[in-house]
Design a protein around this motif. Structure first.
Motif, PDB file in Angstrom:
ATOM      1  N   ALA A   1       0.816  -1.218   0.000  1.00 48.92           N
ATOM      2  CA  ALA A   1       0.000   0.000   0.000  1.00 48.92           C
ATOM      3  C   ALA A   1       0.848   1.265   0.000  1.00 48.92           C
ATOM      4  CB  ALA A   1      -0.919  -0.001   1.219  1.00 48.92           C
ATOM      5  N   ASN A   2       1.961   1.236   0.708  1.00 53.18           N
ATOM      6  CA  ASN A   2       2.785   2.434   0.850  1.00 53.18           C
ATOM      7  C   ASN A   2       4.093   2.280   0.087  1.00 53.18           C
ATOM      8  OD1 ASN A   2       0.883   3.431   2.776  1.00 53.18           O
ATOM      9  ND2 ASN A   2       1.909   2.245   4.388  1.00 53.18           N
ATOM     10  N   GLY A   3       4.624   3.390  -0.413  1.00 53.70           N
ATOM     11  CA  GLY A   3       5.907   3.344  -1.092  1.00 53.70           C
ATOM     12  C   GLY A   3       6.003   4.384  -2.188  1.00 53.70           C
ATOM     13  N   MET A   4       7.225   4.559  -2.700  1.00 49.60           N
ATOM     14  CA  MET A   4       7.474   5.526  -3.767  1.00 49.60           C
ATOM     15  C   MET A   4       7.101   4.914  -5.110  1.00 49.60           C
ATOM     16  SD  MET A   4      11.241   6.791  -2.440  1.00 49.60           S
ATOM     17  CE  MET A   4      11.555   7.735  -3.931  1.00 49.60           C
ATOM     18  N   ALA A   5       6.202   5.558  -5.844  1.00 47.57           N
ATOM     19  CA  ALA A   5       5.867   5.096  -7.186  1.00 47.57           C
ATOM     20  C   ALA A   5       7.104   5.198  -8.074  1.00 47.57           C
ATOM     21  CB  ALA A   5       4.722   5.921  -7.760  1.00 47.57           C
ATOM     22  N   SER A   6       7.371   4.143  -8.846  1.00 49.62           N
ATOM     23  CA  SER A   6       8.601   4.117  -9.643  1.00 49.62           C
ATOM     24  C   SER A   6       8.640   5.246 -10.671  1.00 49.62           C
ATOM     25  CB  SER A   6       8.719   2.767 -10.357  1.00 49.62           C
ATOM     26  OG  SER A   6       8.840   1.715  -9.425  1.00 49.62           O
ATOM     27  N   ASP A   7       7.480   5.533 -11.314  1.00 54.58           N
ATOM     28  CA  ASP A   7       7.498   6.608 -12.302  1.00 54.58           C
ATOM     29  C   ASP A   7       7.736   7.959 -11.635  1.00 54.58           C
ATOM     30  OD1 ASP A   7       5.055   6.557 -11.042  1.00 54.58           O
ATOM     31  OD2 ASP A   7       3.861   6.307 -12.864  1.00 54.58           O
ATOM     32  N   ASP A   8       7.150   8.160 -10.460  1.00 62.35           N
ATOM     33  CA  ASP A   8       7.431   9.397  -9.727  1.00 62.35           C
ATOM     34  C   ASP A   8       8.899   9.471  -9.326  1.00 62.35           C
ATOM     35  OD1 ASP A   8       4.799  10.071  -9.963  1.00 62.35           O
ATOM     36  OD2 ASP A   8       4.250   9.596  -7.894  1.00 62.35           O
ATOM     37  N   THR A   9       9.498   8.324  -9.027  1.00 64.03           N
ATOM     38  CA  THR A   9      10.904   8.301  -8.626  1.00 64.03           C
ATOM     39  C   THR A   9      11.808   8.734  -9.778  1.00 64.03           C
ATOM     40  OG1 THR A   9      10.425   6.487  -7.083  1.00 64.03           O
ATOM     41  CG2 THR A   9      12.735   6.877  -7.644  1.00 64.03           C
ATOM     42  N   THR A  10      11.478   8.328 -11.012  1.00 63.94           N
ATOM     43  CA  THR A  10      12.292   8.764 -12.156  1.00 63.94           C
ATOM     44  C   THR A  10      12.162  10.269 -12.368  1.00 63.94           C
ATOM     45  OG1 THR A  10      10.496   8.251 -13.722  1.00 63.94           O
ATOM     46  CG2 THR A  10      12.135   6.524 -13.301  1.00 63.94           C
ATOM     47  N   MET A  11      10.971  10.818 -12.092  1.00 65.06           N
ATOM     48  CA  MET A  11      10.815  12.272 -12.194  1.00 65.06           C
ATOM     49  C   MET A  11      11.624  12.972 -11.108  1.00 65.06           C
ATOM     50  SD  MET A  11       6.860  12.901 -13.370  1.00 65.06           S
ATOM     51  CE  MET A  11       6.113  12.103 -11.947  1.00 65.06           C
ATOM     52  N   LEU A  12      11.632  12.383  -9.901  1.00 60.54           N
ATOM     53  CA  LEU A  12      12.450  12.936  -8.820  1.00 60.54           C
ATOM     54  C   LEU A  12      13.921  12.908  -9.204  1.00 60.54           C
ATOM     55  CD1 LEU A  12      12.698  13.979  -5.891  1.00 60.54           C
ATOM     56  CD2 LEU A  12      12.859  11.577  -5.170  1.00 60.54           C
ATOM     57  N   TRP A  13      14.335  11.850  -9.865  1.00 56.95           N
ATOM     58  CA  TRP A  13      15.713  11.706 -10.355  1.00 56.95           C
ATOM     59  C   TRP A  13      16.091  12.933 -11.198  1.00 56.95           C
ATOM     60  CZ3 TRP A  13      17.124   6.629 -13.437  1.00 56.95           C
ATOM     61  CH2 TRP A  13      18.423   6.706 -13.911  1.00 56.95           C
ATOM     62  N   ALA A  14      15.221  13.298 -12.135  1.00 56.67           N
ATOM     63  CA  ALA A  14      15.495  14.468 -12.973  1.00 56.67           C
ATOM     64  C   ALA A  14      15.477  15.748 -12.151  1.00 56.67           C
ATOM     65  CB  ALA A  14      14.478  14.544 -14.110  1.00 56.67           C
ATOM     66  N   ALA A  15      14.551  15.835 -11.184  1.00 60.83           N
ATOM     67  CA  ALA A  15      14.431  17.042 -10.363  1.00 60.83           C
ATOM     68  C   ALA A  15      15.630  17.222  -9.443  1.00 60.83           C
ATOM     69  CB  ALA A  15      13.141  16.993  -9.548  1.00 60.83           C
ATOM     70  N   VAL A  16      16.203  16.130  -8.957  1.00 60.32           N
ATOM     71  CA  VAL A  16      17.366  16.223  -8.077  1.00 60.32           C
ATOM     72  C   VAL A  16      18.526  16.898  -8.809  1.00 60.32           C
ATOM     73  CG1 VAL A  16      19.171  14.846  -6.954  1.00 60.32           C
ATOM     74  CG2 VAL A  16      16.756  14.334  -6.537  1.00 60.32           C
ATOM     75  N   GLY A  17      18.660  16.605 -10.095  1.00 61.55           N
ATOM     76  CA  GLY A  17      19.700  17.272 -10.877  1.00 61.55           C
ATOM     77  C   GLY A  17      19.540  18.778 -10.857  1.00 61.55           C
ATOM     78  N   ALA A  18      18.267  19.229 -10.925  1.00 59.74           N
ATOM     79  CA  ALA A  18      18.008  20.660 -10.871  1.00 59.74           C
ATOM     80  C   ALA A  18      18.435  21.249  -9.532  1.00 59.74           C
ATOM     81  CB  ALA A  18      16.522  20.935 -11.112  1.00 59.74           C
ATOM     82  N   ILE A  19      18.185  20.512  -8.458  1.00 57.79           N
ATOM     83  CA  ILE A  19      18.595  20.978  -7.131  1.00 57.79           C
ATOM     84  C   ILE A  19      20.121  21.058  -7.032  1.00 57.79           C
ATOM     85  CG2 ILE A  19      18.554  20.436  -4.678  1.00 57.79           C
ATOM     86  CD1 ILE A  19      15.943  21.500  -5.764  1.00 57.79           C
ATOM     87  N   VAL A  20      20.809  20.091  -7.633  1.00 59.38           N
ATOM     88  CA  VAL A  20      22.276  20.119  -7.620  1.00 59.38           C
ATOM     89  C   VAL A  20      22.784  21.350  -8.371  1.00 59.38           C
ATOM     90  CG1 VAL A  20      24.363  18.909  -8.374  1.00 59.38           C
ATOM     91  CG2 VAL A  20      22.466  17.612  -7.378  1.00 59.38           C
ATOM     92  N   VAL A  21      22.164  21.661  -9.518  1.00 59.78           N
ATOM     93  CA  VAL A  21      22.577  22.827 -10.307  1.00 59.78           C
ATOM     94  C   VAL A  21      22.322  24.119  -9.538  1.00 59.78           C
ATOM     95  CG1 VAL A  21      22.138  24.129 -12.439  1.00 59.78           C
ATOM     96  CG2 VAL A  21      22.216  21.647 -12.498  1.00 59.78           C
ATOM     97  N   LEU A  22      21.328  24.103  -8.670  1.00 64.15           N
ATOM     98  CA  LEU A  22      20.994  25.294  -7.885  1.00 64.15           C
ATOM     99  C   LEU A  22      22.189  25.782  -7.075  1.00 64.15           C
ATOM    100  CD1 LEU A  22      17.761  25.814  -5.832  1.00 64.15           C
ATOM    101  CD2 LEU A  22      19.952  26.110  -4.698  1.00 64.15           C
ATOM    102  N   VAL A  23      22.999  24.872  -6.572  1.00 61.70           N
ATOM    103  CA  VAL A  23      24.116  25.257  -5.698  1.00 61.70           C
ATOM    104  C   VAL A  23      25.152  26.100  -6.447  1.00 61.70           C
ATOM    105  CG1 VAL A  23      25.973  24.419  -4.220  1.00 61.70           C
ATOM    106  CG2 VAL A  23      23.730  23.295  -4.182  1.00 61.70           C
ATOM    107  N   PRO A  24      25.695  25.617  -7.590  1.00 64.56           N
ATOM    108  CA  PRO A  24      26.658  26.491  -8.295  1.00 64.56           C
ATOM    109  C   PRO A  24      26.019  27.764  -8.833  1.00 64.56           C
ATOM    110  CG  PRO A  24      26.205  24.506  -9.575  1.00 64.56           C
ATOM    111  CD  PRO A  24      25.615  24.292  -8.228  1.00 64.56           C
ATOM    112  N   LEU A  25      24.719  27.728  -9.121  1.00 65.17           N
ATOM    113  CA  LEU A  25      24.050  28.939  -9.586  1.00 65.17           C
ATOM    114  C   LEU A  25      24.142  30.053  -8.540  1.00 65.17           C
ATOM    115  CD1 LEU A  25      22.356  30.231 -11.846  1.00 65.17           C
ATOM    116  CD2 LEU A  25      20.316  29.335 -10.719  1.00 65.17           C
ATOM    117  N   LEU A  26      24.189  29.662  -7.272  1.00 65.41           N
ATOM    118  CA  LEU A  26      24.328  30.650  -6.191  1.00 65.41           C
ATOM    119  C   LEU A  26      25.647  31.414  -6.287  1.00 65.41           C
ATOM    120  CD1 LEU A  26      23.024  28.515  -3.192  1.00 65.41           C
ATOM    121  CD2 LEU A  26      21.928  30.576  -4.097  1.00 65.41           C
ATOM    122  N   PHE A  27      26.652  30.818  -6.955  1.00 65.34           N
ATOM    123  CA  PHE A  27      27.977  31.417  -7.005  1.00 65.34           C
ATOM    124  C   PHE A  27      28.247  32.173  -8.305  1.00 65.34           C
ATOM    125  CE2 PHE A  27      28.263  28.024  -3.916  1.00 65.34           C
ATOM    126  CZ  PHE A  27      29.022  28.588  -2.894  1.00 65.34           C
TER     127      PHE A  27
END
Length: 520
Positions: A322-348
């Motif tokens: 019943a509970n857990g991370m949907a695999s398709d949502d997880t692949t979208m999170l995968w792409a979104a995490v990259g955006a968060i990583v890029v956010l850090v150098p953008l600060l500089f």
């Protein structure tokens, strides 16, 4: 006519599209909460056409994304000599879709003139599909045009390239990761559009009318029937299209603000973040195609990750828990995490002598990323890990209604901010514009959180706080339109970037082979 052959400057297409999107969004809000509405959030029409109306806004958003790609990669310089360039077609798609959707503002028009708005919106979507395909071709040919290898004068019949003039792998290797992320997101968006047309065909021709080509009857039955195909394609289309827009904006932000011009660990971090997003886009595109057109996953749904039943053990993956991370949502999170990583150098980054912390527009773009992440994956995965108790509960229902705001609304604000950065100078106007953007998104995010997790009743404080923020977001689009209208295009030169470019950045554009061409 501009020096590049356009009838009008690019900003003309930009401000008209922003105006259309802003007005249609505002009408969607006002009419959606009026006496003919269901009174839900986001606003929706009681006469069953809110999804079609929403596509008029989505067409405009896609057109804005096309303009941003043109601005970021200077594509108007390389577009072939044709009589109807891509930005023209994007604007026509926006206007046709908006005219069709306007019929839906009154129920009597929906009843008496139903085929007209549906037909106009479909024509707008067909124009948009043409724009997406043409943009994909232009991005594919761009490395060869930059290197000078591609010569359109050698095309057969003026349109079909000769094999030896196509971009080589060496040309592609010269392109940086912002190009590759843009390229794969355009591919994903184009595939999402194809899935959307399949969904439209199944819904209107097979389910509503009962007409289906015999050639596909067996295939549709193998997939579980028309209703199952409609359900899977609807979800895949919407998720893929939204994520392609979001990650595509990340690519344009990275290119616009020269994150790959940073040195040391900041440069490496930017590269890593962009390639995480690239692989994430490829992953979720593959998963959603498999969901839509195959039986790889049981019942068309991939298994849950880190799954569990109440009181049961944790499993790595499961199709029954019943509970857990949907695999398709997880692949979208995968792409979104990259955006968060890029956010850090953008600060500089330091552009035009201003650090990110002192540039209100760059700071506002960063804020929209953070708020979007808080409003979607963090809240969404919390619900998924408590699906056994929250599924179908008011919190789950309200959160589902607010996803359009979080995924589409915040992305639209970010795109408008990017266009403000391209066209609004530093004479004191950028700060209040950026402030309005952040304030509106912040109010809507806080209100949406309170409405979904604490006060799920219509008319509660969270409900009205969200309404206020949502309305301010609509008004910001119109403010951004006015700012672009009176502004001028501002391309960031290498001299305005504090750190020298690195080898990861693409070479500076050279004049294309087909410089002596017709209108572009």
């Amino acid at each position: 006519m501009t020096e590049r052959g356009y009838l009008h400057p690019m900003k003309t297409y930009v401000w008209i599209t922003l105006l259309v999107v802003g007005v249609m969004s505002l009408l969607y809000y006002v009419v959606g909460l009026g006496p003919d509405a269901q009174g839900s959030l986001p606003p929706s029409f009681g006469f069953g056409v809110s999804d079609l109306y929403f596509h008029s806004i989505a067409i405009g958003m896609a057109a804005l994304a096309v303009y941003l790609v043109f601005l970021a990669f200077d594509l108007d310089r390389y577009e072939p000599g044709i009589d109807f360039p891509i930005p023209y077609r994007a604007l026509v798609a926006t206007l046709v879709g908006a005219i069709g959707a306007a019929f839906y503002l009154r129920p009597i028009f929906t009843t008496e003139l139903a085929p007209i708005p549906l037909g106009l919106i479909l024509v707008g979507l067909i124009f948009l599909a043409d724009v997406g395909g043409a943009l994909l071709v232009q991005l594919y040919l761009l490395p060869g045009k930059i290197s000078g290898r591609y010569d359109p004068h050698e095309n057969r019949l003026g349109m079909i390239p000769r094999w030896r003039t196509l971009p080589s792998w060496g040309d592609f290797r010269q392109m940086d990761s912002t190009y590759w992320l843009t390229f794969v997101t355009v591919i994903s968006a184009f595939v999402a559009g194809v899935i959307g047309f399949v969904s439209f065909w199944v819904n209107f021709f097979i389910i509503d009318i009962g007409v289906s080509p015999a050639l596909f009857n067996g295939y549709i039955a193998w997939l579980g029937g028309a209703s199952a195909v409609l359900g899977s394609t609807l979800g895949s289309h919407s998720h893929m299209m939204v994520m392609a827009l979001i990650v595509g904006v990340v690519a344009i932000v990275a290119r616009r603000f020269h994150v790959l011009a940073l040195d040391g660990w900041k440069h490496r971090m930017a590269q890593v973040g962009l390639w995480i997003s690239i692989t994430g886009v490829l992953a979720f595109t593959t998963v959603f195609v498999l969901e839509s057109f195959t039986t790889v996953f049981p019942n068309g749904t991939p298994p849950l990750l880190l799954a569990s039943n109440p009181g049961g053990p944790l499993e790595l993956f499961s199709s029954t828990a019943a509970n857990g991370m949907a695999s398709d949502d997880t692949t979208m999170l995968w792409a979104a995490v990259g955006a968060i990583v890029v956010l850090v150098p953008l600060l500089f980054t330091t552009i035009r002598g201003r650090a990110a912390g002192r540039d209100p527009v760059r700071g506002a773009i960063l804020a929209t990323w953070i708020l979007s992440f808080l409003a979607t994956p963090i809240e969404g995965f919390y619900i998924e890990f408590h699906e056994a108790t929250l599924s179908g509960a008011p919190t789950d229902v309200v959160f589902g209604q607010l996803q359009y705001f979080a995924l589409v609304g915040i992305t639209l604000i970010c795109m408008a901010l990017l266009l403000v950065d391209y066209y609004v100078d530093l004479r004191g106007t950028r700060t209040p514009i950026a402030g309005l953007a952040v304030f509106s998104v912040l109010i809507a995010t806080v209100g949406g959180f309170l409405y979904a997790f604490y006060t799920t009743d219509t008319g509660s404080p969270g409900y009205w706080v969200f309404n206020a923020g949502f309305l301010l977001m609509d008004l910001f689009i119109l403010v951004a339109m006015a700012a672009v209208y009176v502004g001028r295009c501002d391309k960031i030169a290498d001299a305005e970037v504090s750190t020298a470019p690195t080898t990861e950045r693409a070479p500076a554009p050279v004049e294309p082979v087909a410089a002596a061409k017709g209108p572009t």
